[in-house]
Design an enzyme around this catalytic site. Structure first.
Site, PDB file in Angstrom:
ATOM      1  N   GLY A  39      60.712  -4.124 -16.253  1.00 29.33           N
ATOM      2  CA  GLY A  39      59.719  -3.338 -16.359  1.00 29.33           C
ATOM      3  C   GLY A  39      58.658  -3.556 -17.094  1.00 29.33           C
ATOM      4  O   GLY A  39      57.707  -2.647 -17.605  1.00 29.33           O
ATOM      5  N   ARG A  92      70.861   1.750   3.471  1.00 28.65           N
ATOM      6  CA  ARG A  92      69.452   1.385   2.758  1.00 28.65           C
ATOM      7  C   ARG A  92      68.464   2.712   3.199  1.00 28.65           C
ATOM      8  O   ARG A  92      67.634   3.161   2.568  1.00 28.65           O
ATOM      9  CB  ARG A  92      68.697   0.309   3.555  1.00 28.65           C
ATOM     10  CG  ARG A  92      69.445  -1.052   2.697  1.00 28.65           C
ATOM     11  CD  ARG A  92      68.563  -2.466   3.180  1.00 28.65           C
ATOM     12  NE  ARG A  92      69.462  -3.512   2.946  1.00 28.65           N
ATOM     13  CZ  ARG A  92      69.507  -4.100   1.753  1.00 28.65           C
ATOM     14  NH1 ARG A  92      68.912  -3.615   0.920  1.00 28.65           N
ATOM     15  NH2 ARG A  92      70.193  -5.154   1.862  1.00 28.65           N
ATOM     16  N   VAL A 120      63.100  -2.652   1.772  1.00 29.30           N
ATOM     17  CA  VAL A 120      62.792  -1.323   2.030  1.00 29.30           C
ATOM     18  C   VAL A 120      62.694  -0.794   3.479  1.00 29.30           C
ATOM     19  O   VAL A 120      62.805  -2.052   4.281  1.00 29.30           O
ATOM     20  CB  VAL A 120      61.445  -0.893   1.403  1.00 29.30           C
ATOM     21  CG1 VAL A 120      61.293  -0.770   0.089  1.00 29.30           C
ATOM     22  CG2 VAL A 120      60.184  -1.467   2.046  1.00 29.30           C
ATOM     23  N   ASN A 134      53.080  -3.756  -3.718  1.00 29.31           N
ATOM     24  CA  ASN A 134      54.246  -4.763  -4.396  1.00 29.31           C
ATOM     25  C   ASN A 134      53.593  -5.948  -5.161  1.00 29.31           C
ATOM     26  O   ASN A 134      52.464  -6.202  -5.030  1.00 29.31           O
ATOM     27  CB  ASN A 134      55.316  -5.257  -3.311  1.00 29.31           C
ATOM     28  CG  ASN A 134      56.348  -6.025  -3.914  1.00 29.31           C
ATOM     29  OD1 ASN A 134      56.960  -5.608  -4.797  1.00 29.31           O
ATOM     30  ND2 ASN A 134      56.543  -7.314  -3.299  1.00 29.31           N
ATOM     31  N   HIS A 136      54.671  -9.737  -6.326  1.00 24.85           N
ATOM     32  CA  HIS A 136      55.614 -10.778  -5.812  1.00 24.85           C
ATOM     33  C   HIS A 136      55.062 -12.032  -6.831  1.00 24.85           C
ATOM     34  O   HIS A 136      53.865 -12.597  -6.610  1.00 24.85           O
ATOM     35  CB  HIS A 136      55.173 -10.889  -4.614  1.00 24.85           C
ATOM     36  CG  HIS A 136      56.388 -12.018  -4.000  1.00 24.85           C
ATOM     37  ND1 HIS A 136      57.889 -11.861  -3.882  1.00 24.85           N
ATOM     38  CD2 HIS A 136      56.177 -13.427  -3.860  1.00 24.85           C
ATOM     39  CE1 HIS A 136      58.353 -12.952  -3.657  1.00 24.85           C
ATOM     40  NE2 HIS A 136      57.705 -13.930  -3.320  1.00 24.85           N
TER      41      HIS A 136
END
Ligand code: GRF
Length: 215
Positions: A39, A92, A120, A134, A136
């Site tokens: 995090g 999922r 996702v 996102n 990455h």
């Protein structure tokens, strides 16, 4: 070694080259953050909000791993967190439906995947079209998927980095919003390289969110 050939390990190139101080967001963004682990990206976003660098509020943190340190960080920042353990869901899509419900319950406008380690489904993407980003740890489109830092080292590239992009169904493939380049040093390990990439992640993720706030 000749001084002139030494690499400045703190060097990086961010595109576009802008400063967060130039980015006064016009209206507060209601963020939902999804994280699976440490995090540190959640932390920098929460700090940028606390410092007034991003005009936003984190409405909720969703985490899927009961041991995620991100949950502790959320508590420290007074952010509500919700555990949705993927092991409690059959598919999922079932997990994503619950994620969508949780994000809606918390009135989220925009979703940040900050170290979310699950694939996702369309359930989530359709609920927040072009409103999920996102981070990455590679210069996409190189080295998609898991172990991106390891992939870059194995490929022998001399520059890698990190990317903030919009999320679409194909893994790590949505439109690119911002990138930072990081040189790979001769003695780099996955750990040392990832640590330097994270320094840049912590710069570009708040910048990208600030940009979103500016429309
Ligand atoms: C980051 O390297 C991010 O690029 C990747 O997962 C890692 C999360 O780090 N998707 P942290 O949990 O934010 O420290």
């Amino acid at each position: 070694m000749d001084q002139s050939y030494q690499i400045d390990v703190t060097s990086s190139l961010i595109s576009p080259d802008i400063s967060i101080h130039n980015l006064a967001t016009t209206k507060p963004i209601k963020l939902g953050v999804m994280a699976s682990g440490n995090g540190s990206n959640f932390e920098v976003v929460a700090q940028a909000i606390a410092n007034g660098q991003i005009n936003a509020k984190i409405q909720v943190l969703i985490y899927n791993n009961p041991k995620a340190k991100a949950a502790v960080r959320a508590e420290n920042h007074g952010v509500k967190s919700v555990l949705l353990n993927h092991r409690d869901f059959k598919t999922r899509a079932d997990l994503d439906r619950q994620i969508v419900q949780t994000l809606r319950q918390h009135d989220v406008d925009f979703v940040i995947m900050a170290g979310w380690m699950r694939l996702v489904t369309q359930e989530l993407i359709d609920a927040f079209p072009d409103r999920i980003i996102n981070i990455h740890p590679s210069l996409l489109p190189s080295f998609k998927g898991v172990r991106a830092v390891e992939q870059a080292l194995a490929a022998g590239v001399k520059i890698t980095g990190c990317t903030v992009h919009l999320v679409c169904l194909a893994v790590d493939s949505g439109p690119i919003l911002m990138q930072a380049a990081v040189p790979i040093l001769p003695d780099d390990t996955v750990e040392t390289l990832h640590a330097r990439i994270q320094v840049q992640e912590h710069r570009i993720l708040p910048l990208a969110i600030a940009n979103i706030g500016n429309g």
